[in-house]
Design a protein around this motif. Structure first.
Motif, PDB file in Angstrom:
ATOM      1  N   GLY A  94       0.813  -1.207   0.000  1.00 22.88           N
ATOM      2  CA  GLY A  94       0.000   0.000   0.000  1.00 22.88           C
ATOM      3  C   GLY A  94       0.842   1.249   0.000  1.00 22.88           C
ATOM      4  O   GLY A  94       2.073   1.185  -0.020  1.00 22.88           O
TER       5      GLY A  94
ATOM      6  N   PRO B 295      -4.786   3.364   0.796  1.00 20.75           N
ATOM      7  CA  PRO B 295      -4.933   2.415  -0.315  1.00 20.75           C
ATOM      8  C   PRO B 295      -3.918   1.274  -0.180  1.00 20.75           C
ATOM      9  O   PRO B 295      -2.715   1.518  -0.083  1.00 20.75           O
ATOM     10  CB  PRO B 295      -4.673   3.266  -1.563  1.00 20.75           C
ATOM     11  CG  PRO B 295      -4.119   4.563  -1.093  1.00 20.75           C
ATOM     12  CD  PRO B 295      -4.454   4.723   0.346  1.00 20.75           C
ATOM     13  N   ALA B 296      -4.422   0.044  -0.175  1.00 19.14           N
ATOM     14  CA  ALA B 296      -3.562  -1.134   0.020  1.00 19.14           C
ATOM     15  C   ALA B 296      -4.345  -2.388  -0.340  1.00 19.14           C
ATOM     16  O   ALA B 296      -5.576  -2.391  -0.296  1.00 19.14           O
ATOM     17  CB  ALA B 296      -3.085  -1.224   1.473  1.00 19.14           C
ATOM     18  N   GLY B 297      -3.625  -3.444  -0.688  1.00 19.83           N
ATOM     19  CA  GLY B 297      -4.285  -4.699  -0.992  1.00 19.83           C
ATOM     20  C   GLY B 297      -3.269  -5.793  -1.249  1.00 19.83           C
ATOM     21  O   GLY B 297      -2.058  -5.585  -1.116  1.00 19.83           O
TER      22      GLY B 297
ATOM     23  N   GLU C  61       0.195  -9.041  -6.099  1.00 16.56           N
ATOM     24  CA  GLU C  61      -0.122 -10.055  -7.109  1.00 16.56           C
ATOM     25  C   GLU C  61       1.152 -10.717  -7.633  1.00 16.56           C
ATOM     26  O   GLU C  61       2.224 -10.102  -7.639  1.00 16.56           O
ATOM     27  CB  GLU C  61      -0.857  -9.399  -8.285  1.00 16.56           C
ATOM     28  CG  GLU C  61      -2.191  -8.772  -7.930  1.00 16.56           C
ATOM     29  CD  GLU C  61      -3.339  -9.765  -7.917  1.00 16.56           C
ATOM     30  OE1 GLU C  61      -3.098 -10.976  -8.067  1.00 16.56           O
ATOM     31  OE2 GLU C  61      -4.494  -9.315  -7.761  1.00 16.56           O
TER      32      GLU C  61
ATOM     33  N   GLY D   9       2.800  -2.992  -7.039  1.00 18.58           N
ATOM     34  CA  GLY D   9       1.547  -3.377  -6.395  1.00 18.58           C
ATOM     35  C   GLY D   9       0.952  -2.240  -5.578  1.00 18.58           C
ATOM     36  O   GLY D   9      -0.255  -1.991  -5.609  1.00 18.58           O
TER      37      GLY D   9
ATOM     38  N   ARG E 135      -0.438   0.244  -7.973  1.00 16.05           N
ATOM     39  CA  ARG E 135      -1.669  -0.290  -8.567  1.00 16.05           C
ATOM     40  C   ARG E 135      -2.852  -0.141  -7.606  1.00 16.05           C
ATOM     41  O   ARG E 135      -3.946   0.302  -8.007  1.00 16.05           O
ATOM     42  CB  ARG E 135      -1.457  -1.773  -8.928  1.00 16.05           C
ATOM     43  CG  ARG E 135      -2.701  -2.482  -9.435  1.00 16.05           C
ATOM     44  CD  ARG E 135      -2.447  -3.960  -9.719  1.00 16.05           C
ATOM     45  NE  ARG E 135      -1.853  -4.681  -8.605  1.00 16.05           N
ATOM     46  CZ  ARG E 135      -2.490  -4.990  -7.483  1.00 16.05           C
ATOM     47  NH1 ARG E 135      -3.761  -4.644  -7.308  1.00 16.05           N
ATOM     48  NH2 ARG E 135      -1.875  -5.646  -6.514  1.00 16.05           N
ATOM     49  N   GLU E 136      -2.648  -0.499  -6.354  1.00 17.18           N
ATOM     50  CA  GLU E 136      -3.732  -0.401  -5.375  1.00 17.18           C
ATOM     51  C   GLU E 136      -4.196   1.044  -5.195  1.00 17.18           C
ATOM     52  O   GLU E 136      -5.390   1.309  -4.993  1.00 17.18           O
ATOM     53  CB  GLU E 136      -3.292  -0.968  -4.024  1.00 17.18           C
ATOM     54  CG  GLU E 136      -3.136  -2.488  -4.012  1.00 17.18           C
ATOM     55  CD  GLU E 136      -4.478  -3.222  -4.054  1.00 17.18           C
ATOM     56  OE1 GLU E 136      -5.515  -2.592  -3.762  1.00 17.18           O
ATOM     57  OE2 GLU E 136      -4.484  -4.425  -4.386  1.00 17.18           O
ATOM     58  N   THR E 137      -3.245   1.987  -5.279  1.00 19.59           N
ATOM     59  CA  THR E 137      -3.595   3.392  -5.087  1.00 19.59           C
ATOM     60  C   THR E 137      -4.421   3.902  -6.265  1.00 19.59           C
ATOM     61  O   THR E 137      -5.340   4.716  -6.100  1.00 19.59           O
ATOM     62  CB  THR E 137      -2.315   4.231  -4.887  1.00 19.59           C
ATOM     63  OG1 THR E 137      -1.555   3.643  -3.825  1.00 19.59           O
ATOM     64  CG2 THR E 137      -2.646   5.672  -4.536  1.00 19.59           C
TER      65      THR E 137
ATOM     66  N   GLU F 249      -6.359   1.784  -8.092  1.00 21.26           N
ATOM     67  CA  GLU F 249      -7.633   1.061  -8.041  1.00 21.26           C
ATOM     68  C   GLU F 249      -8.582   1.650  -6.994  1.00 21.26           C
ATOM     69  O   GLU F 249      -9.785   1.736  -7.217  1.00 21.26           O
ATOM     70  CB  GLU F 249      -7.392  -0.428  -7.732  1.00 21.26           C
ATOM     71  CG  GLU F 249      -6.746  -1.171  -8.897  1.00 21.26           C
ATOM     72  CD  GLU F 249      -6.437  -2.627  -8.580  1.00 21.26           C
ATOM     73  OE1 GLU F 249      -5.852  -3.303  -9.440  1.00 21.26           O
ATOM     74  OE2 GLU F 249      -6.767  -3.087  -7.460  1.00 21.26           O
ATOM     75  N   GLU F 250      -8.034   2.042  -5.841  1.00 26.83           N
ATOM     76  CA  GLU F 250      -8.897   2.449  -4.737  1.00 26.83           C
ATOM     77  C   GLU F 250      -9.126   3.950  -4.676  1.00 26.83           C
ATOM     78  O   GLU F 250     -10.149   4.399  -4.145  1.00 26.83           O
ATOM     79  CB  GLU F 250      -8.313   1.947  -3.407  1.00 26.83           C
ATOM     80  CG  GLU F 250      -8.225   0.425  -3.384  1.00 26.83           C
ATOM     81  CD  GLU F 250      -7.839  -0.148  -2.051  1.00 26.83           C
ATOM     82  OE1 GLU F 250      -7.605   0.621  -1.104  1.00 26.83           O
ATOM     83  OE2 GLU F 250      -7.764  -1.388  -1.960  1.00 26.83           O
TER      84      GLU F 250
ATOM     85  N   GLU G 167     -13.877  -0.023  -4.962  1.00 25.74           N
ATOM     86  CA  GLU G 167     -13.885  -0.599  -3.614  1.00 25.74           C
ATOM     87  C   GLU G 167     -13.981   0.478  -2.536  1.00 25.74           C
ATOM     88  O   GLU G 167     -13.888   0.178  -1.349  1.00 25.74           O
ATOM     89  CB  GLU G 167     -12.632  -1.465  -3.402  1.00 25.74           C
ATOM     90  CG  GLU G 167     -12.597  -2.667  -4.348  1.00 25.74           C
ATOM     91  CD  GLU G 167     -11.393  -3.571  -4.148  1.00 25.74           C
ATOM     92  OE1 GLU G 167     -10.558  -3.281  -3.280  1.00 25.74           O
ATOM     93  OE2 GLU G 167     -11.300  -4.582  -4.873  1.00 25.74           O
TER      94      GLU G 167
END
Lengths: 182, 182
Positions: A42, A68-70, A73, A81, A84-86, A88-89, A129
């Motif tokens: 994140g 933002p975190a997840g 992958e 990653g 990407r999470e930042t 996406e969220e 999300e």
């Protein structure tokens, strides 16, 4: 885990020869199926001294605020990653990423890695999300509505470090039984 | 992965609704089985300025020299895992552990975490996955027989950092296609 992912036969749960812990072992093909910790990646996204938070639109902790975190992958780096999470969220593009904070969370077999970063042009939005997002100064943060202990601790440390301009990489343990610096 | 670990039915490999990457999805119970990166934890064990290396008795890279390291296990912290591996491979007990080096190795979906540490009483041995072990000064290290790029890079950096007494936590990428600082 009840069936062998390779051949579909039943699994036993025992200590294989030469090992010292219980593993899932196929009763037919004898393959050992290891289960290992997962990595959460994140960001602590910053713009003009404020941090970008997201309000969770999914369980767990629906309605609470988070960074933002997840799950990291396969095939990506921890930095990729986290970026990407930042996106996406919070629909934010990040720059100047620096590793900042690592947590071990052994009771759920996770390692969390957070990067400090800047938000490009201060632009952000609300990903699928999230139900809301926005930049918060320390005094504006909804401290009573933070989703997870790792988020609260990271935010507290970030604002303390920002006073000195020194951001050492820290690692510590979050455990439901105890909490200590590693 | 061909069969559902939960119900034993066949799996499809496709992009589930609401996702953006291929996953293993059960054709019967519809469970999605995620596959994520694994964490390698290890130590840079020091005694009187020398570093403890192990000669590998197992594949891959049998006969080459490495730092004690291995897969992080469920339920442990990265620090505990690094200490455990150092005991298992070199029969050394470690103290004063400090996070030192992180590598992303995306082409094999791994994250490596190394801790600097001291070896208690300078005592060590040879664990079942090693054929030899010992303390090495920089000029004594078998540089042409080092098992993995992450080990060579960590050792080079350690001895460079030891000159200044400053050991910043670094993260970078080791990739079969490219190699750059993250």
């Amino acid at each position: 885990m009840k069936f062998c992912p390779s051949c579909g036969s039943g699994l036993n749960y025992h200590v294989p020869a030469g090992d010292d812990r219980h593993r899932f072992v196929c009763t037919a093909c004898e393959e050992i199926h290891y289960v290992n910790p997962r990595v959460i990646v994140g960001c602590v996204p910053i713009h003009q001294g404020r941090v970008l938070l997201c309000k969770r639109a999914i369980e767990p902790r629906l309605g609470y605020w988070t960074l933002p975190a997840g799950f990291m992958e396969n095939g990506e780096t921890s930095l990729q990653g986290a970026a990407r999470e930042t996106w996406e969220e919070a629909r934010a593009r990040v720059t100047d990423m620096q590793l900042y904070r690592i947590f071990d969370v052994p009771h759920i077999s996770q390692v969390h890695m957070f990067y400090r970063c800047q938000v490009q042009d201060g632009a952000y939005g609300v990903g699928p999300e999230s139900s809301a997002s926005g930049f918060y100064a320390e005094t504006e943060i909804p401290w009573d509505e933070i989703a997870f202990p790792v988020i609260r601790e990271t935010l507290q440390e970030y604002f303390a470090d920002a006073l000195s301009g020194q951001f050492p990489v820290r690692v510590s343990v979050i455990d439901r039984r105890l909490r200590s610096t590693a």
